[in-house]
Design a protein around this motif. Sequence first.
Motif, PDB file in Angstrom:
ATOM      1  N   ARG A  35       0.878  -1.068  -0.013  1.00  0.00           N
ATOM      2  CA  ARG A  35       0.054   0.208   0.029  1.00  0.00           C
ATOM      3  C   ARG A  35       1.045   1.084   0.070  1.00  0.00           C
ATOM      4  O   ARG A  35       0.258   2.467  -0.148  1.00  0.00           O
ATOM      5  CB  ARG A  35      -0.658  -0.128   1.372  1.00  0.00           C
ATOM      6  CG  ARG A  35      -1.839  -1.024   1.267  1.00  0.00           C
ATOM      7  CD  ARG A  35      -2.728  -1.234   2.589  1.00  0.00           C
ATOM      8  NE  ARG A  35      -3.194   0.260   2.759  1.00  0.00           N
ATOM      9  CZ  ARG A  35      -3.594   0.687   3.926  1.00  0.00           C
ATOM     10  NH1 ARG A  35      -3.114   0.017   5.167  1.00  0.00           N
ATOM     11  NH2 ARG A  35      -4.012   1.963   4.200  1.00  0.00           N
ATOM     12  N   ALA A  36       2.072   1.343   0.328  1.00  0.00           N
ATOM     13  CA  ALA A  36       2.956   2.192   0.456  1.00  0.00           C
ATOM     14  C   ALA A  36       4.487   1.986  -0.078  1.00  0.00           C
ATOM     15  O   ALA A  36       4.768   0.741  -0.060  1.00  0.00           O
ATOM     16  CB  ALA A  36       2.881   2.987   1.684  1.00  0.00           C
ATOM     17  N   LYS A  52       1.099   6.915  -7.799  1.00  0.00           N
ATOM     18  CA  LYS A  52       0.107   7.740  -7.256  1.00  0.00           C
ATOM     19  C   LYS A  52      -1.348   7.277  -8.078  1.00  0.00           C
ATOM     20  O   LYS A  52      -2.519   7.189  -7.651  1.00  0.00           O
ATOM     21  CB  LYS A  52       0.226   9.102  -7.680  1.00  0.00           C
ATOM     22  CG  LYS A  52       1.008   9.891  -6.744  1.00  0.00           C
ATOM     23  CD  LYS A  52       1.380  11.369  -7.067  1.00  0.00           C
ATOM     24  CE  LYS A  52       2.192  12.039  -6.023  1.00  0.00           C
ATOM     25  NZ  LYS A  52       1.257  12.457  -4.709  1.00  0.00           N
ATOM     26  N   ARG A  72       0.815   5.044  -1.569  1.00  0.00           N
ATOM     27  CA  ARG A  72       1.201   6.275  -0.822  1.00  0.00           C
ATOM     28  C   ARG A  72       2.603   6.237  -0.768  1.00  0.00           C
ATOM     29  O   ARG A  72       3.402   5.236  -0.841  1.00  0.00           O
ATOM     30  CB  ARG A  72       0.855   6.271   0.692  1.00  0.00           C
ATOM     31  CG  ARG A  72      -0.859   5.899   0.906  1.00  0.00           C
ATOM     32  CD  ARG A  72      -1.469   6.452   2.084  1.00  0.00           C
ATOM     33  NE  ARG A  72      -1.351   8.076   2.176  1.00  0.00           N
ATOM     34  CZ  ARG A  72      -1.274   8.693   3.394  1.00  0.00           C
ATOM     35  NH1 ARG A  72      -1.513   7.978   4.425  1.00  0.00           N
ATOM     36  NH2 ARG A  72      -1.321  10.150   3.282  1.00  0.00           N
ATOM     37  N   GLY A 132       6.431   7.790   0.407  1.00  0.00           N
ATOM     38  CA  GLY A 132       7.028   8.640   1.694  1.00  0.00           C
ATOM     39  C   GLY A 132       8.718   8.625   1.488  1.00  0.00           C
ATOM     40  O   GLY A 132       9.125   7.737   0.834  1.00  0.00           O
ATOM     41  N   ASP A 154       3.282  12.018   0.506  1.00  0.00           N
ATOM     42  CA  ASP A 154       2.497  12.010   1.429  1.00  0.00           C
ATOM     43  C   ASP A 154       3.359  12.175   2.811  1.00  0.00           C
ATOM     44  O   ASP A 154       2.793  12.817   3.766  1.00  0.00           O
ATOM     45  CB  ASP A 154       1.712  10.447   1.767  1.00  0.00           C
ATOM     46  CG  ASP A 154       1.184  10.138   0.369  1.00  0.00           C
ATOM     47  OD1 ASP A 154       0.331  11.034   0.216  1.00  0.00           O
ATOM     48  OD2 ASP A 154       1.156   9.362  -0.516  1.00  0.00           O
ATOM     49  N   GLU A 155       4.469  11.869   3.193  1.00  0.00           N
ATOM     50  CA  GLU A 155       5.346  12.066   4.235  1.00  0.00           C
ATOM     51  C   GLU A 155       6.949  12.197   4.019  1.00  0.00           C
ATOM     52  O   GLU A 155       7.085  11.424   3.089  1.00  0.00           O
ATOM     53  CB  GLU A 155       4.974  10.820   5.383  1.00  0.00           C
ATOM     54  CG  GLU A 155       3.489  10.708   5.846  1.00  0.00           C
ATOM     55  CD  GLU A 155       3.060  11.688   6.757  1.00  0.00           C
ATOM     56  OE1 GLU A 155       4.156  12.884   7.180  1.00  0.00           O
ATOM     57  OE2 GLU A 155       1.953  12.095   6.902  1.00  0.00           O
ATOM     58  N   LEU A 166       1.701   7.202   7.788  1.00  0.00           N
ATOM     59  CA  LEU A 166       1.139   6.516   6.328  1.00  0.00           C
ATOM     60  C   LEU A 166      -0.239   5.635   6.772  1.00  0.00           C
ATOM     61  O   LEU A 166      -0.830   5.311   5.684  1.00  0.00           O
ATOM     62  CB  LEU A 166       2.069   5.914   5.517  1.00  0.00           C
ATOM     63  CG  LEU A 166       3.277   6.820   4.999  1.00  0.00           C
ATOM     64  CD1 LEU A 166       4.243   5.960   4.482  1.00  0.00           C
ATOM     65  CD2 LEU A 166       2.804   7.625   3.878  1.00  0.00           C
TER      66      LEU A 166
END
Length: 217
Positions: A4-5, A102, A107, A109, A133-134, A158
Motif C-alpha cells: 500500500r506504500a 499515485k 502512498r 514517503g 505523503d510524508e 502513512l
Amino acid sequence: MRYRAVIFDLDGTLSDSIQSIKYCADRAVEPFGYGPFSVEQYKYFVGDGAANLIKRALAAGGDTELLHFEKAFAIYKEIFRENCMYQVHPYEGICELLEALKERGVRIGVLSNKPHVETVNVVETLFGKGYFDEIQGQTEQVAIKPSPEGAFLLLKRLQVNPEEILYLGDTSTDMKTGKNTGAFTVGALWGFRERKELEEGGADAIISRPMELLAYL
C-alpha cells in the motif's frame, strides 16, 4: 495490490545529489588542507548522515583522529543550508514511477539521513510541496538509518503496517533499514553503490530502472 506504500531513500535513489554533497564537503574540509575528493570517493563517504560524511572525508585526507571534525562539520552545515540543491536533479524514470504509484493509489514517503530541513527542501523543490505523503529526515530525536525509528514514524503517519510497504534504496544502510523495519526491501542500481553491496545488505530484490519497481506491487 500487496503493498500500500513505498518508502524511498533520497540521495542516490530519488535524487542524483552527489555533486551537491561533494561541493559542500570539499569546501568544509578545504580550510584544514584536505580534499578535494572525487565523486567516486563521495559515493562511499555518504549514506550514514552528514556527521559521518565529514568524518570520512577528514579521515581520507589524513585526519584519522578527527581533530578538525567539530569545526569542519559546523562549516559543512552552514554551506549545505545554502547549497543543498546544487546540481541536484531526479534520476531518469523517477518522476514516471512516482506518477504511476499515485495512479495506483500507493502512498509515498521519503526517509533520509540528510538533515530534516534540507530533506524537505530538496524533496519539495524537486517534486513540489505536498507531492509526497510524508517526509522524514535526520533529527536529534530520531536515530539515523539503519535504525528503523524513522521508518516506523513514517508507517504510523502513512497508516500502514511493515508488511504493506516496499522500501527502495541504493546502499546497504537502506537494505538494513528496510529489514529492520520488516519491509520488502528493493535495491536501486542507478544510485551510489553496486549490486554486491545491496545483496550483502539483504535486498529482497534489485532493480536497474525505477519503473521496474511496479512489478513488485
